[in-house]
Motif scaffolding. Sequence first.
Motif, PDB file in Angstrom:
ATOM      1  N   LEU A  22       9.744  -0.071   6.762  1.00 49.48           N
ATOM      2  CA  LEU A  22       9.377   0.149   5.366  1.00 49.48           C
ATOM      3  C   LEU A  22       8.190  -0.729   4.992  1.00 49.48           C
ATOM      4  CD1 LEU A  22       9.798   1.466   2.633  1.00 49.48           C
ATOM      5  CD2 LEU A  22      11.529  -0.277   2.149  1.00 49.48           C
ATOM      6  N   GLU A  23       8.208  -1.972   5.449  1.00 54.29           N
ATOM      7  CA  GLU A  23       7.103  -2.880   5.149  1.00 54.29           C
ATOM      8  C   GLU A  23       5.773  -2.323   5.669  1.00 54.29           C
ATOM      9  OE1 GLU A  23       5.585  -7.389   6.186  1.00 54.29           O
ATOM     10  OE2 GLU A  23       7.665  -6.858   6.547  1.00 54.29           O
ATOM     11  N   GLY A  24       5.763  -1.858   6.894  1.00 54.47           N
ATOM     12  CA  GLY A  24       4.547  -1.277   7.457  1.00 54.47           C
ATOM     13  C   GLY A  24       4.081  -0.060   6.681  1.00 54.47           C
ATOM     14  N   HIS A  25       5.019   0.789   6.306  1.00 54.46           N
ATOM     15  CA  HIS A  25       4.685   1.982   5.527  1.00 54.46           C
ATOM     16  C   HIS A  25       4.068   1.610   4.188  1.00 54.46           C
ATOM     17  CE1 HIS A  25       5.116   5.931   3.616  1.00 54.46           C
ATOM     18  NE2 HIS A  25       5.689   5.285   2.592  1.00 54.46           N
ATOM     19  N   LEU A  26       4.690   0.636   3.493  1.00 54.56           N
ATOM     20  CA  LEU A  26       4.177   0.233   2.189  1.00 54.56           C
ATOM     21  C   LEU A  26       2.764  -0.325   2.291  1.00 54.56           C
ATOM     22  CD1 LEU A  26       7.356  -1.448   0.680  1.00 54.56           C
ATOM     23  CD2 LEU A  26       6.374   0.764   0.051  1.00 54.56           C
ATOM     24  N   VAL A  27       2.516  -1.147   3.301  1.00 57.74           N
ATOM     25  CA  VAL A  27       1.192  -1.753   3.480  1.00 57.74           C
ATOM     26  C   VAL A  27       0.146  -0.701   3.841  1.00 57.74           C
ATOM     27  CG1 VAL A  27      -0.135  -3.327   4.953  1.00 57.74           C
ATOM     28  CG2 VAL A  27       2.085  -4.030   4.063  1.00 57.74           C
ATOM     29  N   GLU A  28       0.500   0.228   4.718  1.00 55.63           N
ATOM     30  CA  GLU A  28      -0.458   1.214   5.220  1.00 55.63           C
ATOM     31  C   GLU A  28      -0.681   2.390   4.272  1.00 55.63           C
ATOM     32  OE1 GLU A  28       1.055   2.384   9.016  1.00 55.63           O
ATOM     33  OE2 GLU A  28       0.948   0.339   9.805  1.00 55.63           O
ATOM     34  N   THR A  29       0.329   2.731   3.477  1.00 55.16           N
ATOM     35  CA  THR A  29       0.276   3.971   2.704  1.00 55.16           C
ATOM     36  C   THR A  29       0.035   3.758   1.215  1.00 55.16           C
ATOM     37  OG1 THR A  29       1.831   4.903   4.296  1.00 55.16           O
ATOM     38  CG2 THR A  29       1.515   6.119   2.254  1.00 55.16           C
ATOM     39  N   HIS A  30       0.577   2.703   0.660  1.00 61.24           N
ATOM     40  CA  HIS A  30       0.534   2.516  -0.786  1.00 61.24           C
ATOM     41  C   HIS A  30      -0.388   1.374  -1.180  1.00 61.24           C
ATOM     42  CE1 HIS A  30       3.710   5.440  -1.313  1.00 61.24           C
ATOM     43  NE2 HIS A  30       4.404   4.825  -0.374  1.00 61.24           N
ATOM     44  N   THR A  31      -0.981   1.500  -2.360  1.00 55.30           N
ATOM     45  CA  THR A  31      -1.853   0.442  -2.878  1.00 55.30           C
ATOM     46  C   THR A  31      -0.995  -0.669  -3.472  1.00 55.30           C
ATOM     47  OG1 THR A  31      -1.985   1.410  -5.084  1.00 55.30           O
ATOM     48  CG2 THR A  31      -3.639   2.141  -3.458  1.00 55.30           C
ATOM     49  N   HIS A  32      -1.619  -1.809  -3.680  1.00 58.72           N
ATOM     50  CA  HIS A  32      -0.901  -2.936  -4.290  1.00 58.72           C
ATOM     51  C   HIS A  32      -0.379  -2.563  -5.672  1.00 58.72           C
ATOM     52  CE1 HIS A  32      -3.272  -6.003  -1.677  1.00 58.72           C
ATOM     53  NE2 HIS A  32      -2.330  -5.400  -1.005  1.00 58.72           N
ATOM     54  N   ILE A  33      -1.162  -1.817  -6.417  1.00 60.42           N
ATOM     55  CA  ILE A  33      -0.749  -1.453  -7.774  1.00 60.42           C
ATOM     56  C   ILE A  33       0.464  -0.519  -7.749  1.00 60.42           C
ATOM     57  CG2 ILE A  33      -2.316   0.509  -8.138  1.00 60.42           C
ATOM     58  CD1 ILE A  33      -1.551  -2.136 -10.756  1.00 60.42           C
ATOM     59  N   GLU A  34       0.534   0.389  -6.781  1.00 66.05           N
ATOM     60  CA  GLU A  34       1.700   1.269  -6.668  1.00 66.05           C
ATOM     61  C   GLU A  34       2.969   0.465  -6.385  1.00 66.05           C
ATOM     62  OE1 GLU A  34       0.239   5.508  -4.864  1.00 66.05           O
ATOM     63  OE2 GLU A  34       0.135   3.777  -3.513  1.00 66.05           O
ATOM     64  N   VAL A  35       2.864  -0.479  -5.471  1.00 64.54           N
ATOM     65  CA  VAL A  35       4.020  -1.311  -5.128  1.00 64.54           C
ATOM     66  C   VAL A  35       4.402  -2.184  -6.322  1.00 64.54           C
ATOM     67  CG1 VAL A  35       4.904  -3.092  -3.582  1.00 64.54           C
ATOM     68  CG2 VAL A  35       3.471  -1.249  -2.661  1.00 64.54           C
ATOM     69  N   ALA A  36       3.400  -2.759  -6.999  1.00 66.89           N
ATOM     70  CA  ALA A  36       3.670  -3.617  -8.160  1.00 66.89           C
ATOM     71  C   ALA A  36       4.342  -2.821  -9.281  1.00 66.89           C
ATOM     72  CB  ALA A  36       2.375  -4.244  -8.660  1.00 66.89           C
ATOM     73  N   ARG A  37       3.891  -1.615  -9.519  1.00 67.38           N
ATOM     74  CA  ARG A  37       4.506  -0.783 -10.568  1.00 67.38           C
ATOM     75  C   ARG A  37       5.958  -0.467 -10.234  1.00 67.38           C
ATOM     76  NH1 ARG A  37      -0.649   3.051 -11.361  1.00 67.38           N
ATOM     77  NH2 ARG A  37      -1.659   1.838 -12.990  1.00 67.38           N
ATOM     78  N   TYR A  38       6.218  -0.195  -8.953  1.00 68.89           N
ATOM     79  CA  TYR A  38       7.588   0.093  -8.543  1.00 68.89           C
ATOM     80  C   TYR A  38       8.481  -1.132  -8.755  1.00 68.89           C
ATOM     81  CZ  TYR A  38      11.693   0.956  -5.785  1.00 68.89           C
ATOM     82  OH  TYR A  38      13.000   1.079  -5.400  1.00 68.89           O
ATOM     83  N   VAL A  39       8.005  -2.292  -8.325  1.00 66.27           N
ATOM     84  CA  VAL A  39       8.783  -3.522  -8.475  1.00 66.27           C
ATOM     85  C   VAL A  39       9.028  -3.815  -9.958  1.00 66.27           C
ATOM     86  CG1 VAL A  39       8.740  -6.028  -8.129  1.00 66.27           C
ATOM     87  CG2 VAL A  39       8.049  -4.497  -6.274  1.00 66.27           C
ATOM     88  N   ALA A  40       7.992  -3.660 -10.776  1.00 62.83           N
ATOM     89  CA  ALA A  40       8.136  -3.909 -12.206  1.00 62.83           C
ATOM     90  C   ALA A  40       9.130  -2.941 -12.837  1.00 62.83           C
ATOM     91  CB  ALA A  40       6.784  -3.807 -12.899  1.00 62.83           C
ATOM     92  N   SER A  41       9.097  -1.697 -12.439  1.00 61.01           N
ATOM     93  CA  SER A  41      10.026  -0.718 -13.014  1.00 61.01           C
ATOM     94  C   SER A  41      11.456  -1.029 -12.611  1.00 61.01           C
ATOM     95  CB  SER A  41       9.660   0.701 -12.596  1.00 61.01           C
ATOM     96  OG  SER A  41       9.975   0.935 -11.243  1.00 61.01           O
ATOM     97  N   ARG A  42      11.660  -1.540 -11.411  1.00 54.50           N
ATOM     98  CA  ARG A  42      13.004  -1.908 -10.952  1.00 54.50           C
ATOM     99  C   ARG A  42      13.521  -3.128 -11.706  1.00 54.50           C
ATOM    100  NH1 ARG A  42      16.222   1.294  -8.792  1.00 54.50           N
ATOM    101  NH2 ARG A  42      17.193  -0.375  -7.661  1.00 54.50           N
TER     102      ARG A  42
END
Length: 53
Positions: A22-42
Amino acid sequence: MVFKPPVECPICRDVLELDRTLEGHLVETHTHIEVARYVASRSDQVEVQPISD
């Protein structure tokens, strides 16, 4: 033999190949802002539970 269920990305819902993390997928596929928005929404969904005495 232990069965390990496939990992699903919580952002895009893609099911990852067995040799991907999952870590590799997040780094390779998603932007920092996408990951940050997901974390903030959670964190907005987390309910604070009072501690009983």
